[in-house]
Design a protein around this motif. Structure first.
Motif, PDB file in Angstrom:
ATOM      1  N   ALA A 207       0.852  -1.195   0.000  1.00 50.60           N
ATOM      2  CA  ALA A 207       0.000   0.000   0.000  1.00 50.60           C
ATOM      3  C   ALA A 207       0.878   1.230   0.000  1.00 50.60           C
ATOM      4  CB  ALA A 207      -0.924  -0.003   1.225  1.00 50.60           C
ATOM      5  N   VAL A 208       0.314   2.350  -0.455  1.00 47.67           N
ATOM      6  CA  VAL A 208       1.068   3.600  -0.515  1.00 47.67           C
ATOM      7  C   VAL A 208       0.186   4.765  -0.089  1.00 47.67           C
ATOM      8  CG1 VAL A 208       2.632   2.836  -2.352  1.00 47.67           C
ATOM      9  CG2 VAL A 208       0.471   3.960  -2.962  1.00 47.67           C
ATOM     10  N   CYS A 209       0.842   5.827   0.347  1.00 46.09           N
ATOM     11  CA  CYS A 209       0.199   7.108   0.576  1.00 46.09           C
ATOM     12  C   CYS A 209       1.039   8.155  -0.136  1.00 46.09           C
ATOM     13  CB  CYS A 209       0.122   7.415   2.067  1.00 46.09           C
ATOM     14  SG  CYS A 209      -0.502   9.073   2.452  1.00 46.09           S
ATOM     15  N   ILE A 210       0.431   8.897  -1.031  1.00 46.53           N
ATOM     16  CA  ILE A 210       1.126   9.973  -1.741  1.00 46.53           C
ATOM     17  C   ILE A 210       0.761  11.287  -1.088  1.00 46.53           C
ATOM     18  CG2 ILE A 210       1.379  11.207  -3.923  1.00 46.53           C
ATOM     19  CD1 ILE A 210       0.856   8.625  -5.399  1.00 46.53           C
ATOM     20  N   ILE A 211       1.791  12.049  -0.695  1.00 44.72           N
ATOM     21  CA  ILE A 211       1.545  13.362  -0.112  1.00 44.72           C
ATOM     22  C   ILE A 211       2.310  14.421  -0.912  1.00 44.72           C
ATOM     23  CG2 ILE A 211       1.114  12.468   2.202  1.00 44.72           C
ATOM     24  CD1 ILE A 211       3.868  13.365   3.027  1.00 44.72           C
ATOM     25  N   ALA A 212       1.741  15.615  -0.952  1.00 44.78           N
ATOM     26  CA  ALA A 212       2.370  16.757  -1.614  1.00 44.78           C
ATOM     27  C   ALA A 212       1.963  18.012  -0.865  1.00 44.78           C
ATOM     28  CB  ALA A 212       1.927  16.850  -3.073  1.00 44.78           C
ATOM     29  N   LYS A 216      -2.316  14.782   2.065  1.00 47.29           N
ATOM     30  CA  LYS A 216      -2.495  13.487   1.403  1.00 47.29           C
ATOM     31  C   LYS A 216      -3.225  13.682   0.091  1.00 47.29           C
ATOM     32  CE  LYS A 216      -5.438  10.456   3.134  1.00 47.29           C
ATOM     33  NZ  LYS A 216      -5.978   9.413   4.024  1.00 47.29           N
ATOM     34  N   VAL A 217      -2.653  13.114  -0.966  1.00 45.77           N
ATOM     35  CA  VAL A 217      -3.269  13.173  -2.288  1.00 45.77           C
ATOM     36  C   VAL A 217      -4.114  11.928  -2.523  1.00 45.77           C
ATOM     37  CG1 VAL A 217      -2.799  13.297  -4.771  1.00 45.77           C
ATOM     38  CG2 VAL A 217      -1.404  14.614  -3.165  1.00 45.77           C
ATOM     39  N   LEU A 218      -3.578  10.768  -2.160  1.00 44.39           N
ATOM     40  CA  LEU A 218      -4.337   9.517  -2.225  1.00 44.39           C
ATOM     41  C   LEU A 218      -3.623   8.473  -1.392  1.00 44.39           C
ATOM     42  CD1 LEU A 218      -2.750   7.262  -4.176  1.00 44.39           C
ATOM     43  CD2 LEU A 218      -3.615   8.713  -5.990  1.00 44.39           C
TER      44      LEU A 218
END
Length: 321
Positions: A207-212, A216-218
């Motif tokens: 699993a992943v968490c994308i942040i910018a 959190k983006v997704l």
């Protein structure tokens, strides 16, 4: 309910007018490899430091291995490899590892047994050379990183947190680290690592968490994230570099919304309503020698570009990590 190794709920961290992490929530299940992804400066390291109770969040709550991360002794079950590497350069490797083991309560013959295992496992002790007898500054950068990795694992932690672990590693040492991470997962350990290298995350993470920009983006299972991103993507491989005529087809916005160009290999997102067979026909008519043309799910790299974009990468470069 799946047991969680990490549970972050509505966490906020501010620095003198700058919001480094904004209302971040994520959950990392036990026994999984979880990727915290984002450009440099997105808030990954700040999140890890809050997770480890090195710094406190301004808002929100954090649990580690089922209890608040402020609970006495819970962080003794965690292994941490920081992004900023730091070893005593003039110290013998074996003595350094004994010292790091003692900090986590591992001493004497048991410490030596574990050190020998990891030196062998990561090829720092071979029939030709025992790097455990060398001083740290005699080792290459990749070897030093493996020594620090051993120090992270000596106390057999249940949760392993790695901040940009592949930074500066050559392919051989990077593969050794990847193999070890997957071995830890097989043993039921949880591994959380931050990275801006999407290929590594796609191959290794459950699993992943994308942040910018601290948000959190997704997040979710890699398979779910890729499936949700749609199926209007084409993997294109050419025999030879694309000609101007082929490049013109790929630049046609009625056919192609976005293209990731790697010279002879392309990941293409079709425009709304575009037909894949029409794109293939146009490419062949333009003289392309097509080796691969396949409908695929988008890569994490492509999803990252879609969700974050160049502006998010540039904005993130100036913030706290």
């Amino acid at each position: 309910m799946t047991q969680l190794a990490v549970d972050i709920q509505s966490v906020v961290k501010r620095y003198a007018g700058h919001v480094a992490v904004r209302d971040l929530s994520l959950q990392g299940p036990v026994g999984a490899v979880y990727g915290l992804l984002g450009p440099n400066g997105a808030g990954k390291t700040t999140t890890i430091r809050m997770l480890l109770n090195i710094i406190a969040p301004d808002e929100g709550r954090i649990s580690v291995l089922g209890v608040p991360n402020t609970t006495k002794d819970v962080l003794d079950r965690v292994g941490y490899l920081p992004e900023e590497r730091g070893l005593y350069k003039k110290m013998q490797v074996r003595r350094l590892l004994r010292f790091l083991g003692e900090l986590k309560g591992i001493r004497g013959a048991e410490a030596d047994r574990r050190i020998d295992y990891w030196l062998d496992r990561l090829s720092l002790r071979t029939s030709e050379k025992d790097w455990g007898a060398a001083k740290v500054d005699e080792l290459s950068r990749g070897m030093q990183q493996k020594v620090q990795f051993i120090g992270t694992l000596l106390h057999d932690p249940d949760l392993v947190i790695l901040d940009e672990p592949f930074s500066g590693l050559d392919p051989i040492n990077a593969q050794a680290l990847k193999d070890t991470v997957l071995e830890l997962r097989k043993r039921g350990k949880t591994v959380i690592f931050s990275t801006h290298l999407m290929d590594n995350a796609e191959r290794m993470c459950d699993a992943v968490c994308i942040i910018a920009r601290g948000e959190k983006v997704l997040d979710g299972a890699v398979s779910h994230v890729r499936a949700e991103a749609g199926s209007n993507h084409i993997a294109l491989g050419l025999d030879g570099v694309a000609t101007d005529q082929v490049a013109a087809v790929l630049a046609d916005e009625s056919l192609v919304r976005r293209v990731d160009d790697s010279s002879r290999f392309f990941e293409i997102e079709l425009a709304d309503g575009a037909n894949a067979q029409e794109l293939l026909r146009r490419l062949v008519d333009a003289g392309a020698v097509v080796q691969r043309f396949e409908k695929v799910q988008p890569s994490l790299h492509q999803i990252f570009l879609q969700k974050v974009g160049a502006s998010g990468i540039e904005d993130g470069m100036s913030g706290h990590g």
